[in-house]
Design an enzyme around this catalytic site. Structure first.
Site, PDB file in Angstrom:
ATOM      1  N   HIS A  67       0.834  -1.204   0.000  1.00 42.83           N
ATOM      2  CA  HIS A  67       0.000   0.000   0.000  1.00 42.83           C
ATOM      3  C   HIS A  67       0.863   1.246   0.000  1.00 42.83           C
ATOM      4  O   HIS A  67       0.815   2.058   0.923  1.00 42.83           O
ATOM      5  CB  HIS A  67      -0.939   0.007   1.201  1.00 42.83           C
ATOM      6  CG  HIS A  67      -2.054  -0.964   1.053  1.00 42.83           C
ATOM      7  ND1 HIS A  67      -2.670  -1.571   2.100  1.00 42.83           N
ATOM      8  CD2 HIS A  67      -2.659  -1.438  -0.063  1.00 42.83           C
ATOM      9  CE1 HIS A  67      -3.604  -2.389   1.652  1.00 42.83           C
ATOM     10  NE2 HIS A  67      -3.613  -2.329   0.349  1.00 42.83           N
ATOM     11  N   HIS A  69      -0.465 -10.202   1.698  1.00 42.85           N
ATOM     12  CA  HIS A  69      -1.753 -10.269   2.399  1.00 42.85           C
ATOM     13  C   HIS A  69      -2.474 -11.604   2.263  1.00 42.85           C
ATOM     14  O   HIS A  69      -3.356 -11.917   3.058  1.00 42.85           O
ATOM     15  CB  HIS A  69      -2.730  -9.234   1.804  1.00 42.85           C
ATOM     16  CG  HIS A  69      -2.348  -7.832   2.063  1.00 42.85           C
ATOM     17  ND1 HIS A  69      -1.854  -7.400   3.258  1.00 42.85           N
ATOM     18  CD2 HIS A  69      -2.428  -6.725   1.276  1.00 42.85           C
ATOM     19  CE1 HIS A  69      -1.630  -6.100   3.197  1.00 42.85           C
ATOM     20  NE2 HIS A  69      -1.965  -5.667   2.003  1.00 42.85           N
ATOM     21  N   GLU A  93      -6.314  -8.996   3.319  1.00 46.91           N
ATOM     22  CA  GLU A  93      -5.980 -10.095   4.242  1.00 46.91           C
ATOM     23  C   GLU A  93      -7.259 -10.674   4.855  1.00 46.91           C
ATOM     24  O   GLU A  93      -7.414 -11.894   4.967  1.00 46.91           O
ATOM     25  CB  GLU A  93      -5.053  -9.593   5.351  1.00 46.91           C
ATOM     26  CG  GLU A  93      -4.646 -10.725   6.291  1.00 46.91           C
ATOM     27  CD  GLU A  93      -3.957 -10.243   7.561  1.00 46.91           C
ATOM     28  OE1 GLU A  93      -3.121  -9.334   7.480  1.00 46.91           O
ATOM     29  OE2 GLU A  93      -4.285 -10.786   8.632  1.00 46.91           O
ATOM     30  N   CYS A 139       0.500  -9.647  14.318  1.00 44.55           N
ATOM     31  CA  CYS A 139       1.895  -9.836  13.932  1.00 44.55           C
ATOM     32  C   CYS A 139       2.801  -8.941  14.771  1.00 44.55           C
ATOM     33  O   CYS A 139       2.583  -7.740  14.856  1.00 44.55           O
ATOM     34  CB  CYS A 139       2.055  -9.514  12.447  1.00 44.55           C
ATOM     35  SG  CYS A 139       3.757  -9.552  11.923  1.00 44.55           S
ATOM     36  N   SER A 172       4.675  -0.661   5.366  1.00 41.34           N
ATOM     37  CA  SER A 172       4.625  -0.630   3.898  1.00 41.34           C
ATOM     38  C   SER A 172       5.390   0.568   3.327  1.00 41.34           C
ATOM     39  O   SER A 172       5.236   0.893   2.155  1.00 41.34           O
ATOM     40  CB  SER A 172       3.165  -0.593   3.447  1.00 41.34           C
ATOM     41  OG  SER A 172       2.494   0.470   4.089  1.00 41.34           O
TER      42      SER A 172
END
Ligand code: SF4
Length: 290
Positions: free
Chosen positions: A41, A75, A131, A198, A270
Site C-alpha cells: 500500500h 496479504h 488479508e 503480527c 509498507s
C-alpha cells in the site's frame, strides 16, 4: 542546526520485503508478471515496480486472464483465487506472508471442525481488506468481521465464539474486545480467543511512540490506503500532536518547519526506506533555503 532523523525501526516488514524480492527476481528474468492487487500500500513503490514491468491487476481482470504468471502479495488470497488460477492455467508466484498463511490454516481448521455450526468465528479486522477477505474465504464467507469494540456488542452471546485478529490490528483494542466478550458470553457458551497480531507491527509501537515523542515535528510517511499506516500514525499523534501524514516529498508543508529543532521521519510497514531517505533530504534542503 535542526536535527532530521529517520526512525531505524520503520519500513517494510519481512513479509513485504520477501514479496518485493520475489517480484524483482521474476522481472529481472524478463518474464511478464502480473500482481493481484497493489503489492504494497504505497503508490511510490508500486510505481517503481511498474517501471520494472510489474502489471497490477484487480480481481475482475484476474478472472479474465489465461496462461499467465501472477504474483500473490503478502496479504494472501481466499481459496477461490487458487481455483481460478488452476482453471485459467495461471502460474502462481505465492508471496503470501508465512504469518498470514499460518493464520489462514488455523481459521480453516477451526471452520472444518464438527461443531462449526454451533459457534461464531469472529475476525477482528477491517472489512474488505485483502488479508481479511483471504481469512473469511477460509470459512466460505461465514466468519463475522468486527472492525472495533462497538461492533462486538452485536455478537450473539448465547452462542460460542472463537476470536481471531487480522495481523495488523491494534493489540490494545483486541484485548478490550476479549474483555468485553468474556463479560457478556452466556454461561452455556464457550469463548476462545487467539492473539494473532503480527509482532512485526505490534513491537514497533513502543519504539515508534518513543521516537515520535523525542522530536518537535514528525512526518509519518505512508500510503493513504495502508491500514497499518493509519494505525501507526494515530499512535504517533497520541504522543506528538505535531505529527503529519504524507506520502511524498511534495506533501511536506514548509510552513511547519520554522521554529522546530528536531524533526523525525518515520513510517509504516509498507513504507520503503528509500522514500523516507528522499523525504529527509527534501526537508534538509528546504531548511537550508529558509
Ligand atoms: S505485517 Fe506481519 S503478517 Fe503482515 S505481511 Fe508483514 S510480516 Fe507478514
Amino acid at each position: 542546526m535542526v536535527k532530521v532523523e529517520i526512525d531505524e525501526g520503520s519500513g517494510f516488514c519481512f513479509g513485504v520485503v520477501t514479496a518485493i524480492h520475489k517480484a524483482e527476481e521474476e522481472l529481472t528474468k524478463g518474464v511478464t508478471l502480473y500482481c493481484l492487487g497493489d503489492i504494497v500500500h504505497n503508490s511510490r513503490e508500486v510505481e517503481r515496480l511498474k517501471e520494472m514491468g510489474l502489471i497490477t491487476i484487480n480481481h475482475e481482470e484476474f478472472k479474465q486472464l489465461h496462461n499467465a504468471k501472477v504474483l500473490l502479495r503478502a496479504h494472501g488470497e481466499p481459496p477461490e483465487t487458487y481455483i481460478i488460477a488452476k482453471e485459467n492455467n495461471i502460474e502462481i508466484i505465492d508471496a503470501t506472508c508465512p504469518v498470514v498463511l499460518r493464520l489462514q490454516k488455523r481459521i480453516k481448521q477451526e471452520y472444518m471442525q464438527e461443531d462449526s455450526d454451533e459457534k461464531q468465528i469472529v475476525i477482528y479486522g477491517k472489512n474488505g481488506h485483502a488479508e481479511v477477505l483471504g481469512l473469511v474465504g477460509q470459512t466460505t464467507g461465514k466468519a463475522i468481521v468486527i472492525e472495533k469494540l462497538d461492533e462486538a456488542r452485536q455478537l450473539d452471546f448465547s452462542k460460542s465464539i472463537r476470536l481471531y485478529s487480522q495481523t495488523t490490528k491494534s493489540l490494545d483494542e483486541f484485548w478490550e474486545i476479549v474483555e468485553y466478550i468474556k463479560e457478556h458470553i452466556s454461561p452455556d457458551a464457550t469463548f476462545e480467543y487467539y492473539d494473532t497480531i503480527c509482532r512485526q507491527v505490534a513491537n514497533r509501537m513502543p519504539n515508534l511512540r518513543k521516537f515520535a515523542a523525542s522530536h518537535d515535528l514528525i512526518f509519518f510517511v505512508s500510503g493513504k490506503k495502508s491500514s497499518n499506516g493509519k494505525m501507526l500514525f494515530e499512535e504517533c499523534k497520541k504522543v506528538n500532536p505535531n505529527s503529519h501524514l504524507i506520502d511524498s516529498a511534495e506533501e511536506i508543508d514548509d510552513s511547519l518547519l520554522p521554529g522546530v529543532n528536531s524533526i523525525g521521519v518515520c513510517g509504516a510497514t509498507s513504507t520503503p526506506k528509500w522514500l523516507m531517505e528522499e523525504i529527509s533530504e527534501a526537508i534538509k534542503a528546504q531548511i537550508k533555503r529558509q
